[in-house]
Design a protein around this motif. Structure first.
Motif, PDB file in Angstrom:
ATOM      1  N   LYS A  12       0.831  -1.211   0.000  1.00 33.00           N
ATOM      2  CA  LYS A  12       0.000   0.000   0.000  1.00 33.00           C
ATOM      3  C   LYS A  12       0.862   1.257   0.000  1.00 33.00           C
ATOM      4  CE  LYS A  12      -3.959   0.482   0.571  1.00 33.00           C
ATOM      5  NZ  LYS A  12      -5.054   0.756  -0.400  1.00 33.00           N
ATOM      6  N   LYS A  13       1.955   1.204   0.768  1.00 35.01           N
ATOM      7  CA  LYS A  13       2.847   2.362   0.842  1.00 35.01           C
ATOM      8  C   LYS A  13       3.526   2.614  -0.498  1.00 35.01           C
ATOM      9  CE  LYS A  13       6.626   4.287   3.601  1.00 35.01           C
ATOM     10  NZ  LYS A  13       7.584   4.056   4.708  1.00 35.01           N
ATOM     11  N   LYS A  14       3.923   1.547  -1.175  1.00 32.14           N
ATOM     12  CA  LYS A  14       4.586   1.684  -2.476  1.00 32.14           C
ATOM     13  C   LYS A  14       3.615   2.113  -3.570  1.00 32.14           C
ATOM     14  CE  LYS A  14       8.833   0.634  -1.439  1.00 32.14           C
ATOM     15  NZ  LYS A  14       9.945   1.605  -1.634  1.00 32.14           N
ATOM     16  N   ASN A  15       2.312   1.880  -3.343  1.00 28.09           N
ATOM     17  CA  ASN A  15       1.284   2.380  -4.253  1.00 28.09           C
ATOM     18  C   ASN A  15       1.430   1.832  -5.680  1.00 28.09           C
ATOM     19  OD1 ASN A  15      -1.034   3.881  -4.554  1.00 28.09           O
ATOM     20  ND2 ASN A  15       0.029   5.749  -5.130  1.00 28.09           N
ATOM     21  N   PHE A  16       1.809   0.567  -5.802  1.00 28.11           N
ATOM     22  CA  PHE A  16       2.064  -0.016  -7.118  1.00 28.11           C
ATOM     23  C   PHE A  16       0.834   0.025  -8.025  1.00 28.11           C
ATOM     24  CE2 PHE A  16       5.239  -2.671  -4.633  1.00 28.11           C
ATOM     25  CZ  PHE A  16       6.334  -1.960  -5.092  1.00 28.11           C
ATOM     26  N   HIS A  17      -0.321  -0.267  -7.453  1.00 28.16           N
ATOM     27  CA  HIS A  17      -1.531  -0.374  -8.275  1.00 28.16           C
ATOM     28  C   HIS A  17      -1.913   0.969  -8.890  1.00 28.16           C
ATOM     29  CE1 HIS A  17      -6.060  -0.811  -8.752  1.00 28.16           C
ATOM     30  NE2 HIS A  17      -5.558  -1.713  -9.571  1.00 28.16           N
ATOM     31  N   ASP A  18      -1.972   2.002  -8.058  1.00 32.37           N
ATOM     32  CA  ASP A  18      -2.348   3.322  -8.559  1.00 32.37           C
ATOM     33  C   ASP A  18      -1.311   3.851  -9.553  1.00 32.37           C
ATOM     34  OD1 ASP A  18      -4.121   5.694  -8.437  1.00 32.37           O
ATOM     35  OD2 ASP A  18      -2.329   6.661  -7.646  1.00 32.37           O
ATOM     36  N   LYS A  19      -0.043   3.623  -9.265  1.00 34.03           N
ATOM     37  CA  LYS A  19       1.000   4.070 -10.193  1.00 34.03           C
ATOM     38  C   LYS A  19       0.893   3.344 -11.536  1.00 34.03           C
ATOM     39  CE  LYS A  19       4.663   5.606  -7.060  1.00 34.03           C
ATOM     40  NZ  LYS A  19       6.077   5.392  -6.662  1.00 34.03           N
ATOM     41  N   TYR A  20       0.621   2.055 -11.471  1.00 36.01           N
ATOM     42  CA  TYR A  20       0.441   1.292 -12.710  1.00 36.01           C
ATOM     43  C   TYR A  20      -0.647   1.916 -13.572  1.00 36.01           C
ATOM     44  CZ  TYR A  20      -2.028  -2.407 -15.331  1.00 36.01           C
ATOM     45  OH  TYR A  20      -2.719  -3.129 -16.271  1.00 36.01           O
ATOM     46  N   LEU A  21      -1.783   2.271 -12.965  1.00 37.59           N
ATOM     47  CA  LEU A  21      -2.895   2.849 -13.722  1.00 37.59           C
ATOM     48  C   LEU A  21      -2.563   4.257 -14.213  1.00 37.59           C
ATOM     49  CD1 LEU A  21      -5.943   1.729 -11.539  1.00 37.59           C
ATOM     50  CD2 LEU A  21      -4.876   0.552 -13.469  1.00 37.59           C
ATOM     51  N   GLN A  22      -1.997   5.086 -13.336  1.00 35.42           N
ATOM     52  CA  GLN A  22      -1.679   6.469 -13.715  1.00 35.42           C
ATOM     53  C   GLN A  22      -0.625   6.507 -14.829  1.00 35.42           C
ATOM     54  OE1 GLN A  22      -2.914   9.462 -12.668  1.00 35.42           O
ATOM     55  NE2 GLN A  22      -4.390   8.603 -11.238  1.00 35.42           N
ATOM     56  N   TYR A  23       0.404   5.695 -14.695  1.00 35.03           N
ATOM     57  CA  TYR A  23       1.478   5.713 -15.698  1.00 35.03           C
ATOM     58  C   TYR A  23       1.018   5.099 -17.018  1.00 35.03           C
ATOM     59  CZ  TYR A  23       4.521   6.916 -11.748  1.00 35.03           C
ATOM     60  OH  TYR A  23       5.092   7.535 -10.661  1.00 35.03           O
ATOM     61  N   ARG A  24       0.089   4.133 -16.944  1.00 35.60           N
ATOM     62  CA  ARG A  24      -0.470   3.588 -18.183  1.00 35.60           C
ATOM     63  C   ARG A  24      -1.304   4.650 -18.893  1.00 35.60           C
ATOM     64  NH1 ARG A  24       1.047   1.222 -21.820  1.00 35.60           N
ATOM     65  NH2 ARG A  24       2.043  -0.135 -20.286  1.00 35.60           N
ATOM     66  N   LEU A  25      -2.110   5.388 -18.126  1.00 36.14           N
ATOM     67  CA  LEU A  25      -2.895   6.467 -18.720  1.00 36.14           C
ATOM     68  C   LEU A  25      -1.978   7.539 -19.298  1.00 36.14           C
ATOM     69  CD1 LEU A  25      -5.638   7.780 -19.288  1.00 36.14           C
ATOM     70  CD2 LEU A  25      -5.545   8.809 -17.014  1.00 36.14           C
ATOM     71  N   LEU A  26      -0.882   7.841 -18.603  1.00 35.93           N
ATOM     72  CA  LEU A  26       0.082   8.825 -19.109  1.00 35.93           C
ATOM     73  C   LEU A  26       0.681   8.361 -20.438  1.00 35.93           C
ATOM     74  CD1 LEU A  26       1.861  11.355 -18.819  1.00 35.93           C
ATOM     75  CD2 LEU A  26       3.439   9.979 -17.448  1.00 35.93           C
ATOM     76  N   SER A  27       1.103   7.114 -20.509  1.00 33.77           N
ATOM     77  CA  SER A  27       1.739   6.623 -21.736  1.00 33.77           C
ATOM     78  C   SER A  27       0.749   6.632 -22.904  1.00 33.77           C
ATOM     79  CB  SER A  27       2.316   5.218 -21.530  1.00 33.77           C
ATOM     80  OG  SER A  27       1.302   4.264 -21.347  1.00 33.77           O
TER      81      SER A  27
END
Length: 545
Positions: free
Chosen positions: A311-326
Motif C-alpha cells: 500500500k505504501k509503495k502504491n504499485f496499483h495506482d501508479k500502474y494505472l496512472q502511468y499507463r494512462l500517461l503513456s
C-alpha cells in the motif's frame, strides 16, 4: 526524460520603487520553495519579458538555474519598441539567456492592435503552466482585457457578468499571488504572498504526482533497446516536440509495466497467503496442535506487513496512472505529428480530470514553444496509428481471451472437485466414521511426535483438509484472476478492434475530413482509457482473511 514543472508569470510594469527589494525577495523565496519541494523535477518559467514584474521574475529564475522560455506577444524587434533604452538592455540580456523564444500563437479570432497580441501571450502563459506567479494588485479584469488581472482570470477561470465570451485555461487553476501595488497607488498594504486555487490542494496534487513520476523515472536503467518509435519514419523523432513525446511515452510505458509486475506479484503473494491461512487453520483444527495456531498467527503478521508495504509503495495506482500517461502521450504524439496543436488531455472524462489532471498538465508542459515541423503524411499516421493499434488489439484479445478461458476451466474443475470431496466427506461422516477412526501410520510426514505425544491425521480429517484446501484454492484463484479482469479486458479489446476497423474504413472509403477523423479517434481512445482505468481501480491489492 522528465516532465518539467512550468511556472507562468504575469505582473504589472509600473512597480513602486520602494517595494522592489521586497518583491524580489518574495519571488526568490517562492521559486526556491518549489525548487526544494519538487527536487526531482526541472523547473521552467514561461515569461513574456515585459519590464517591471516580468523582468524581476526572469532574473530570479536565472539566479536559481530555472530555464527561461519566452512566449512574446510579437516578434522581438517589434516588441522591443515597447521598451525604453534602459529597459531594452535588460530585455536583450534576458532574451540571450532564454532557452527558447517564440511568438505566442493566437487562440482567439484575429483582431487588430497590440492589445490583442498581449492578450494572446497571456492566454498562452495561463494555458501552459501548472502554476501562475502573479505580481498583481488584486484588481478585477475586463472581459476583453490584456493585462495582469485578465491573465489571472484566464488561470482561475473567472466569469464575467456581461455575457461576453472569453478565454479560460482548461486546468485546475493555481495562482501564487504576490500583492504588488502600482506606482500611482495610494494604498499602503504590505507586499504579501498567498496561494489561490480553484480547488484546495489541487496544485500540491499535480506537482507531487509529477515529481513522483520524475523520481521513479530516475530509477529506470538507460536501456535504448526497450525504446519504441511511434512512427516508422526515422527522421521524425528528431523534431523536439515529437522526440519529447516519444521519449516520455517510452518512460511512462516502462514504469507502468514495472509497477504492473509489482502489483501482480503482490496479489499473487496475497492469494498464496490466503490459501496457507486456510490450510494452517484446518491443520490446527484437526490436529489440535498449537504449532499450527502459532504458524497461523505468524502468517497473519507477515501478510499484514506485506500489505502495508505494498500500500505504501502504491504499485496499483501508479500502474494505472502511468499507463494512462503513456496512452495519452501516444495519442498526443500522433495528433502533433499531423500538425494539430490540441491538448488531448482536454478530452479527459470528468473522472480523469478529477484524478489525473497532472497528466493533462504534462502534455501542456511538453508542448511549449514552436514545433517548427512539417506535418507527417496522413497515410503514415494511418499505418502506424490505426493499423498498428488494430493489430495490437486483435492480438491482445486472443491473449486475454485465452487466459480467461484457462481461468474459467480451472475454476470449473476445482468447483467440481470441491463438490465431489464434499459428497465423500458427508458420506464418511454418516456411514463410515467409526471404521475410519485410526491413524495413518504409514504416512509418516503427517505424524508428529511432540513431548512424547503422537499427533496423526485420520482418513476423515485428511479428506476434510482436502475439501477446505480445494475450496480455498477456488476462492483465491477466483480472487486473483478476478482482479486481473480478463473477461472485461477481452470485451475492451474487442470494442477497440471494432473502433479501429471503423476508423480504417472511414479513412479508406468514408467522406469525413481525415484530420477530423483522427481527432474523433483520439477522443474515443481517451474515453476508452478512462473506462479501463475506472474498472481497474476497483481491484487494488486487498487484505482478505
Amino acid at each position: 526524460m522528465k516532465i518539467p514543472i512550468v511556472i507562468g508569470v504575469t505582473g504589472h510594469r509600473d512597480l513602486r520603487q520602494q517595494d522592489i527589494p521586497q518583491i524580489r525577495e518574495m519571488v526568490h523565496t517562492e521559486l526556491q520553495k518549489l525548487k526544494t519541494e519538487y527536487s526531482h523535477s526541472e523547473l521552467k518559467m514561461l515569461n513574456s519579458l515585459a519590464c517591471g514584474a516580468d523582468t524581476i521574475c526572469a532574473e530570479e529564475a536565472l539566479a536559481l538555474d530555472i530555464s527561461l522560455i519566452c512566449p512574446l506577444p510579437m516578434d522581438q524587434e517589434e516588441y522591443s519598441k515597447d521598451f525604453s533604452e534602459e529597459e531594452r538592455i535588460d530585455y536583450n540580456n534576458l532574451i540571450s539567456k532564454a532557452e527558447d523564444v517564440f511568438v505566442a500563437p493566437s487562440t482567439e479570432p484575429r483582431k487588430e492592435g497590440r492589445d490583442y497580441l498581449y492578450r494572446q501571450a497571456g492566454i498562452y502563459v495561463a494555458s501552459h503552466c501548472q502554476v501562475l506567479l502573479a505580481l498583481w494588485d488584486g484588481a478585477e479584469g475586463k472581459p476583453d482585457g490584456c493585462g495582469t488581472a485578465e491573465t489571472v482570470g484566464f488561470m482561475l477561470q473567472e466569469k464575467y457578468d456581461d455575457g461576453n465570451r472569453h478565454f479560460r485555461a482548461a486546468n485546475d487553476g493555481a495562482v501564487i499571488h504576490i500583492l504588488t501595488l502600482r506606482r500611482d497607488s495610494k494604498d499602503d498594504r504590505p507586499v504579501t504572498s498567498k496561494l489561490i486555487e480553484e480547488e484546495a490542494g489541487s496544485l500540491k496534487e499535480i506537482l507531487s504526482r509529477t515529481d513522483e513520476f520524475n523520481k521513479d523515472a530516475e530509477s529506470l536503467p538507460d536501456d535504448s533497446s526497450e525504446s519504441y518509435s511511434l512512427l516508422s519514419a526515422e527522421s521524425v523523432p528528431k523534431n523536439s516536440w515529437l522526440k519529447r513525446l516519444n521519449i516520455l511515452y517510452n518512460v511512462a510505458d516502462r514504469l507502468s509495466m514495472k509497477c504492473q509486475r509489482q502489483y501482480l506479484k503482490a496479489i499473487k503473494c496475497f492469494s498464496i497467503f490466503g490459501f496457507l491461512l486456510v490450510l494452517f487453520f484446518l491443520l490446527y483444527d484437526e490436529l489440535e496442535l498449537n504449532l499450527f495456531l502459532l504458524g497461523y498467527g505468524l502468517l497473519i503478521l507477515i501478510y499484514l506487513a506485506a500489505f502495508v508495504f505494498v500500500k505504501k509503495k502504491n504499485f496499483h495506482d501508479k500502474y494505472l496512472q502511468y499507463r494512462l500517461l503513456s496512452e495519452t502521450m501516444r495519442v498526443q504524439f500522433y495528433l502533433t505529428a499531423l500538425g494539430l496543436k490540441e491538448n488531448v488531455g482536454n478530452e479527459f472524462t470528468w473522472t480523469q480530470k478529477r484524478e489525473s489532471t497532472w497528466i493533462k498538465e504534462a502534455v501542456s508542459a511538453l508542448c511549449i514553444g514552436n514545433p517548427q515541423q512539417q506535418p507527417v503524411s496522413e497515410e503514415q499516421i494511418k499505418i502506424d496509428w490505426i493499423d498498428g493499434q488494430l493489430d495490437y488489439h486483435k492480438k491482445a484479445f486472443q491473449r486475454d481471451d485465452h487466459k480467461h478461458k484457462i481461468n474459467e476451466r480451472a475454476t470449473k474443475w476445482l468447483l467440481i472437485a470441491s463438490v465431489a470431496l464434499f459428497v465423500i466427506v458427508f458420506a464418511m461422516e454418516l456411514f463410515l466414521k467409526s471404521s475410519l477412526e485410526y491413524e495413518l501410520v504409514k504416512m509418516s510426514f503427517l505424524n508428529l511426535a511432540i513431548q512424547n505425544q503422537e499427533y496423526g491425521l485420520t482418513v476423515l480429517a485428511l479428506m476434510k483438509i482436502l475439501l477446505g484446501g480445494v475450496s480455498a484454492i477456488t476462492v483465491f484463484l477466483a480472487n486473483y484472476y478476478g482482479k486481473l479482469s480478463f473477461e472485461r479486458k477481452t470485451i475492451d479489446h474487442a470494442k477497440m478492434s471494432d473502433l479501429y476497423e471503423s476508423a480504417k474504413w472511414q479513412y479508406e472509403y468514408g467522406q469525413m475530413d481525415r484530420k477530423q477523423l483522427f481527432r474523433e479517434l483520439a477522443r474515443e481512445e481517451i474515453i476508452e482509457n478512462g473506462n479501463w482505468m475506472s474498472y481497474c481501480k476497483e481491484n487494488p491489492p486487498s487484505f482478505n482473511l
